[in-house]
Design an enzyme around this catalytic site. Sequence first.
Site, PDB file in Angstrom:
ATOM      1  N   TYR A  22      14.071  -0.195   6.495  1.00 19.58           N
ATOM      2  CA  TYR A  22      14.675  -0.835   5.074  1.00 19.58           C
ATOM      3  C   TYR A  22      16.046  -1.222   5.174  1.00 19.58           C
ATOM      4  CZ  TYR A  22      10.409   1.754   4.185  1.00 19.58           C
ATOM      5  OH  TYR A  22       9.169   2.444   4.184  1.00 19.58           O
ATOM      6  N   HIS A  97       6.753  -6.942   0.986  1.00 20.06           N
ATOM      7  CA  HIS A  97       7.421  -5.532   1.779  1.00 20.06           C
ATOM      8  C   HIS A  97       8.452  -5.796   2.583  1.00 20.06           C
ATOM      9  CE1 HIS A  97       3.869  -3.357   0.513  1.00 20.06           C
ATOM     10  NE2 HIS A  97       3.144  -4.471   0.957  1.00 20.06           N
TER      11      HIS A  97
HETATM   12  O1  CA2 Z   1       8.249  -2.006   3.426  1.00 17.27           O
HETATM   13  C1  CA2 Z   1       8.123  -1.860   2.117  1.00 17.27           C
HETATM   14  O2  CA2 Z   1       8.707  -2.675   1.348  1.00 17.27           O
HETATM   15  C2  CA2 Z   1       7.265  -0.679   1.723  1.00 17.27           C
HETATM   16  O3  CA2 Z   1       6.382  -1.145   0.636  1.00 17.27           O
HETATM   17  C3  CA2 Z   1       8.151   0.471   1.477  1.00 17.27           C
HETATM   18  C4  CA2 Z   1       7.593   1.840   1.046  1.00 17.27           C
HETATM   19  C5  CA2 Z   1       6.361   2.273   2.007  1.00 17.27           C
HETATM   20  O4  CA2 Z   1       5.831   3.273   1.789  1.00 17.27           O
HETATM   21  C6  CA2 Z   1       5.359   0.809   2.367  1.00 17.27           C
HETATM   22  O5  CA2 Z   1       4.482   1.459   3.404  1.00 17.27           O
HETATM   23  C7  CA2 Z   1       6.225  -0.310   2.627  1.00 17.27           C
HETATM   24  C8  CA2 Z   1       8.556   3.080   1.099  1.00 17.27           C
HETATM   25  C9  CA2 Z   1       9.705   2.837  -0.073  1.00 17.27           C
HETATM   26  C10 CA2 Z   1      10.962   3.382   0.206  1.00 17.27           C
HETATM   27  O6  CA2 Z   1      10.956   4.659   0.994  1.00 17.27           O
HETATM   28  C11 CA2 Z   1      11.869   5.124   1.493  1.00 17.27           C
HETATM   29  C12 CA2 Z   1      12.143   5.768   2.867  1.00 17.27           C
HETATM   30  C13 CA2 Z   1      13.183   6.152   3.327  1.00 17.27           C
HETATM   31  C14 CA2 Z   1      14.429   6.096   2.509  1.00 17.27           C
HETATM   32  C15 CA2 Z   1      14.383   5.331   1.401  1.00 17.27           C
HETATM   33  C16 CA2 Z   1      13.541   4.869   0.764  1.00 17.27           C
END
Ligand code: CA2
Length: 144
Positions: A22, A97
């Site tokens: 991200y 995403h």
């Molecule tokens: O890639 C994407 O936009 C996701 O929707 C993000 C989600 C994930 O569960 C999906 O599989 C893909 C996660 C959101 C953010 O999670 C964090 C993880 C680590 C640090 C900060 C946020």
Amino acid sequence: MKIIVLNGPNLNLLDKRPDEHYGALSLKNLEEIIVKEFPNHQFEFFQSNHEGELVDKIQSANGSFDGLVLNPGGYSHTSVAIKDALEICVLPKIEVHISNIARRESFRHSLLTASSCDGYISGFRENSYIAAVYLLEKINTSKL
Ligand code: CA2
């Protein structure tokens, strides 16, 4: 156009723990980039960690906006309730995403909600959202 941008669980923490998938972009930063890119559109932004709140927002968006951009976060892979709300919602809608789902763990490969949208974009970080708004414009002017 009036566009609603919904973000699901944990997307409020994007900048709190920089991550290979991200980057270090904050949600606020992401929203500012979208507004700057499309000064002629009106945006409403909403983030929630709660499935029912996302369902409520999708329901109330129906008829009040011209298009919907949704990143359901982890609910993308599990939520029948969000999928059903999207099916009922007649707005043009695009799932986005930040990360490239196809390159990630296999449990993320199943996207329950995306098939209830017009399409989905994955892997382009903030540009996934920019591309989605661009495509909503195309749908709105019947060029897609
Ligand atoms: O890639 C994407 O936009 C996701 O929707 C993000 C989600 C994930 O569960 C999906 O599989 C893909 C996660 C959101 C953010 O999670 C964090 C993880 C680590 C640090 C900060 C946020």
